[in-house]
Write a protein that holds these residues in place. Structure first.
Motif, mmCIF file in Angstrom:
data_model
loop_
_atom_site.group_PDB
_atom_site.id
_atom_site.type_symbol
_atom_site.label_atom_id
_atom_site.label_comp_id
_atom_site.label_asym_id
_atom_site.label_seq_id
_atom_site.Cartn_x
_atom_site.Cartn_y
_atom_site.Cartn_z
ATOM 1 N N ILE A 330 0.851 -1.195 0.000
ATOM 2 C CA ILE A 330 0.000 0.000 0.000
ATOM 3 C C ILE A 330 0.885 1.243 0.000
ATOM 4 O O ILE A 330 0.622 2.218 -0.723
ATOM 5 N N GLY A 331 1.961 1.201 0.813
ATOM 6 C CA GLY A 331 2.905 2.325 0.850
ATOM 7 C C GLY A 331 3.510 2.585 -0.512
ATOM 8 O O GLY A 331 3.598 3.733 -0.972
ATOM 9 N N ILE A 332 3.942 1.516 -1.175
ATOM 10 C CA ILE A 332 4.557 1.663 -2.502
ATOM 11 C C ILE A 332 3.551 2.275 -3.471
ATOM 12 O O ILE A 332 3.855 3.229 -4.195
ATOM 13 N N ARG A 333 2.339 1.734 -3.447
ATOM 14 C CA ARG A 333 1.314 2.247 -4.361
ATOM 15 C C ARG A 333 1.041 3.721 -4.109
ATOM 16 O O ARG A 333 0.886 4.516 -5.040
ATOM 17 N N LYS A 334 1.000 4.085 -2.826
ATOM 18 C CA LYS A 334 0.763 5.500 -2.513
ATOM 19 C C LYS A 334 1.935 6.348 -2.979
ATOM 20 O O LYS A 334 1.741 7.464 -3.489
ATOM 21 N N ALA A 335 3.156 5.853 -2.800
ATOM 22 C CA ALA A 335 4.341 6.626 -3.184
ATOM 23 C C ALA A 335 4.345 6.897 -4.676
ATOM 24 O O ALA A 335 4.814 7.953 -5.119
ATOM 25 N N ILE A 336 3.827 5.968 -5.465
ATOM 26 C CA ILE A 336 3.858 6.217 -6.903
ATOM 27 C C ILE A 336 2.563 6.825 -7.417
ATOM 28 O O ILE A 336 2.355 6.917 -8.615
ATOM 29 N N ASP A 342 -8.230 5.140 -4.680
ATOM 30 C CA ASP A 342 -7.681 4.024 -5.465
ATOM 31 C C ASP A 342 -7.446 2.817 -4.570
ATOM 32 O O ASP A 342 -7.767 1.680 -4.920
ATOM 33 N N ILE A 343 -6.857 3.068 -3.408
ATOM 34 C CA ILE A 343 -6.568 1.972 -2.474
ATOM 35 C C ILE A 343 -7.870 1.397 -1.926
ATOM 36 O O ILE A 343 -8.053 0.181 -1.863
ATOM 37 N N LEU A 344 -8.771 2.307 -1.560
ATOM 38 C CA LEU A 344 -10.068 1.867 -1.031
ATOM 39 C C LEU A 344 -10.762 0.933 -2.025
ATOM 40 O O LEU A 344 -11.192 -0.164 -1.679
ATOM 41 N N TRP A 345 -10.828 1.399 -3.262
ATOM 42 C CA TRP A 345 -11.500 0.596 -4.283
ATOM 43 C C TRP A 345 -10.794 -0.726 -4.515
ATOM 44 O O TRP A 345 -11.430 -1.752 -4.717
ATOM 45 N N SER A 414 -6.830 2.478 3.058
ATOM 46 C CA SER A 414 -6.736 3.768 2.373
ATOM 47 C C SER A 414 -6.193 4.850 3.291
ATOM 48 O O SER A 414 -5.633 5.844 2.840
ATOM 49 N N ARG A 415 -6.347 4.655 4.614
ATOM 50 C CA ARG A 415 -5.917 5.686 5.564
ATOM 51 C C ARG A 415 -4.456 5.533 5.968
ATOM 52 O O ARG A 415 -3.947 6.358 6.733
ATOM 53 N N LEU A 416 -3.804 4.487 5.517
ATOM 54 C CA LEU A 416 -2.414 4.268 5.946
ATOM 55 C C LEU A 416 -1.526 5.422 5.510
ATOM 56 O O LEU A 416 -1.673 5.954 4.413
ATOM 57 N N ASP A 417 -0.607 5.794 6.403
ATOM 58 C CA ASP A 417 0.345 6.847 6.085
ATOM 59 C C ASP A 417 1.437 6.252 5.199
ATOM 60 O O ASP A 417 2.035 5.230 5.548
ATOM 61 N N PRO A 418 1.726 6.869 4.050
ATOM 62 C CA PRO A 418 2.673 6.248 3.121
ATOM 63 C C PRO A 418 4.055 5.992 3.723
ATOM 64 O O PRO A 418 4.660 4.949 3.471
ATOM 65 N N ILE A 419 4.552 6.931 4.521
ATOM 66 C CA ILE A 419 5.899 6.745 5.085
ATOM 67 C C ILE A 419 5.923 5.571 6.054
ATOM 68 O O ILE A 419 6.781 4.692 5.984
ATOM 69 N N GLU A 420 4.897 5.544 6.928
ATOM 70 C CA GLU A 420 4.778 4.425 7.865
ATOM 71 C C GLU A 420 4.670 3.108 7.098
ATOM 72 O O GLU A 420 5.313 2.121 7.438
#
Lengths: 425, 242
Positions: A330-336, A342-345, A414-420
């Motif tokens: 999820i972090g990787i996906r958010k970073a890019i 998008d994550i929620l779906w 979907s609420r995850l912090d990308p860095i964490e």
């Protein structure tokens, strides 16, 4: 990101762990299969009962003694207060809506402690003796197939003739033609029995067996012959007890009027204020049966829904684990550049795909189970009817289960912090 | 074009406030190839996260291509990350069980672009991995994985590629191969590339070295890049693909 992209992502994720996906689906598969199978059984039973009742003949009305179905064994004549004379009186009243009328008395039917046994050359069969009148085949819409039916002459002569039900004919005569042959009928209770020889004059058409009665398992004799030769108990006033009066109405719309007027007539004849008999139309019987089936169906469906609910909880659990397990992804996906939606779906669609696919498999499994049960004749012929309604309901419930079970895990993801999330190992 | 003014990041640990960044001023022009150096705890990763729009500064201003990033919401930041930034991580951060070409196409997917496979294939070609397009991360060597990650970072033609210790998990030879890829991208495609590293060998490849200590910029000097242990080759000379 289009829906197709989301779907592709979800499918790829599911395909990457097939075993887990299948295990996740299992709860839903079982739940939906249970819904399909149980509703098919209940629907089939309902249809069977409906067919059976409709098969009695159209526009049919029955009059039965009031105490006929009192619990426990009923002695012949005890509490029975329906008489051949009643039938004659109704006939004499000449109601315009009565097309035909046929009284019947039985011996050796299900639950009767008196037995009736037909014997022919070493073959024998316990069956039901049904004494009736020539009008019977017309009233009950149940006709003779070979030979002839009873005639008025048979009645007046109290002839020792019988018409065999298909089942009885098969069992006693196999491939032989029964018409013209002589069979012996023994009637009795316990060790005592008396026997008479009867000549077979005809064989009835086949109606088939249903859950609790077999209309082909019967021997039809002229009513007076039954009374004269095989003592049907007469009441102290010399009236003849009968089990049932079958009335064919010319117009179904007159059923209520018929019930009322015939009821009045019988009450006057019996000199009672309250009916000591029951008048039922075909639709009454159908309504009662339908009611019973409905409550059965409610029970069945609630059991199935509970199993679906349990399956849904299982899915939510696994989706939560999956979110934790894939935190880094999820972090990787958010970073890019994946947005929250998008994550929620992605996770929501994954959950819905799992349950919908599980639903589809469940439907197939359910149909397969009913087919197998049908093949091995568990519950009788045509005991299952898979209906499109329940297939759709099952499918929809599966999809909704996926939605409900997937919302919370997907929201968490979907609420995850990308860095964490990127630091997560 | 990136410009940071007085960027400060304060973490609150219990009741203690720790400044990871303490008023950083930094300008990165388009086409630059720079490294940000500093010991552990100097705040270079925090700076990286802020430039990468993964984190927000507590104070100060961050302008990316003329856009004040500090004013943007989560969704807009996601769009910025998707279109203007490319990340390369020390641990590659590829998605497991996904083929190289799909990894590379992923930013395009979130952008909603069409023609994804074609663009992704072109990006893989740039890093010299066309023949590995359908391999999964587990079937690739460390260097190859990192090159897939580079392809993923550059596929969306970002304003800047941010690389966080990109050679940290690689041996010397592979590191050089990877650095060579970066050098080519910078020289031949004028991509802006910023490294965070504490390895001098890596920093030596870049044209500018920014030093960070205790959350402050303590040094900023141009560097004559050294490639594969020899002085920089003239731009017109093509290097063989690694």
């Amino acid at each position: 990101m289009t829906l197709i992209d989301v779907l592709g992502t979800a499918l790829a994720a599911l395909a990457s762990n097939v075993v887990r996906t299948l295990l996740t689906m299992l709860g839903i598969i079982i739940g939906i299969a249970a819904v399909i199978t149980l509703t098919a059984a209940s629907e089939g039973a309902q249809r069977g009962v409906g067919e059976q009742i409709r098969g009695l003949g159209s526009n049919l009305m029955f009059i039965r003694p009031g105490l006929e179905e009192a619990d426990g064994i009923q002695l012949p004549g005890s509490g029975v207060n329906l008489f051949l004379e009643d039938s004659r009186a109704i006939e004499a009243a000449d109601f315009e809506y009565i097309e035909a009328i046929a009284a019947q008395g039985t011996i050796g039917g299900p639950g009767d402690f008196i037995f009736a046994q037909a014997i022919y050359q070493g073959q024998n069969r316990s069956t039901m003796l049904l004494g009736t009148e020539p009008t019977y085949q017309f009233v009950r819409d149940f006709y003779v197939e070979s030979g002839r039916f009873l005639t008025e002459v048979d009645l007046t002569k109290k002839a020792l003739v019988v018409v065999l039900g298909g089942e009885v004919a098969d069992e006693l005569f196999d491939t032989e033609d029964p018409v013209g042959k002589t069979i012996r009928i023994a009637v009795g209770a316990g060790p005592i029995s008396i026997g008479f020889n009867f000549t077979v004059i005809g064989v009835m058409e086949r109606r088939g067996a249903s859950a609790n009665t077999d209309q082909d398992d019967v021997i039809i004799v002229p009513m007076p012959s039954l009374q004269a030769r095989i003592a049907l108990v007469r009441d102290p006033r010399g009236r003849t007890n009968i089990d049932q009066i079958n009335i064919k109405l010319s117009d179904r719309g007159k059923a209520d009027q018929a019930k009322e007027e015939i009821g009045q007539l019988l009450m006057a004849l019996h000199a009672v204020d309250e009916p000591d008999f029951r008048i039922q139309t075909q639709s009454d019987i159908l309504a009662t049966a339908t009611e019973v089936e409905r409550s059965l169906q409610v029970l069945v469906v609630s059991i199935a829904l509970i199993s679906l609910f349990v399956g849904g909880i299982g899915i939510m659990n696994i989706m939560l684990v999956s979110v934790t397990e894939r935190t880094r992804e999820i972090g990787i996906r958010k970073a890019i550049g994946a947005k929250r939606m998008d994550i929620l779906w992605q996770f929501l669609v994954e959950s819905i795909v799992v349950t919908t696919a599980g639903g589809a498999l469940g439907v197939l499994v359910g149909i397969a189970v009913t087919q197998i049960a049908e093949r091995f004749a568990i519950g009788g012929d045509n005991a299952y009817a898979v209906t499109p309604l329940w297939v759709m309901v099952g499918f929809a419930v599966a999809a909704v289960t996926g939605l409900v079970a997937g919302v919370y895990p997907a929201w968490r993801a979907s609420r995850l912090d990308p860095i964490e999330a990127l630091r997560h190992e | 074009m990136i410009s940071l003014h007085g960027v400060t990041k304060i973490y609150t640990v219990g009741t203690q406030r720790v400044a990871a960044l303490n008023g950083v001023d930094l300008e990165i022009a388009d086409g630059e190839f720079l490294s940000i150096m500093g010991p552990s705890g100097s705040g270079k990763s925090t700076l990286m996260n802020i430039i990468g729009c993964l984190d927000r500064q507590t104070e100060g201003k961050y302008i990316l291509d003329g856009l004040d990033v500090s004013r943007l919401g989560d969704n807009q930041l996601a769009i910025i990350r998707n279109r203007r930034l490319g990340f390369v991580f020390q641990s590659f951060n590829l998605l497991p069980r996904m083929s190289a070409i799909d990894q590379v196409a992923l930013p395009l997917l979130y952008r909603g672009a069409s023609n994804r496979k074609k663009v992704a294939a072109a990006a893989l070609e740039l890093v010299g991995l066309s023949d590995r397009a359908h391999h999964k991360p587990t079937q690739l060597s460390g260097g190859e994985q990192q090159r897939v990650a580079i392809a993923r970072a550059l596929v969306a033609r970002p304003s800047i590629i941010l690389a966080d210790e990109p050679t940290g998990a690689l041996d010397t030879k592979t590191s050089m191969d990877v650095m060579e890829v970066f050098r080519q991208l910078n020289e031949e495609m004028q991509m802006t590339i910023a490294f965070v590293t504490h390895e001098h060998d890596v920093a030596a490849y870049t044209r500018r070295i920014v030093s960070l200590r205790d959350g402050k910029v303590v040094g900023d000097r141009p560097n004559v890049p050294v490639y594969a242990g020899r002085p920089a080759a003239p731009v017109e000379e093509k290097e063989a693909a690694p």
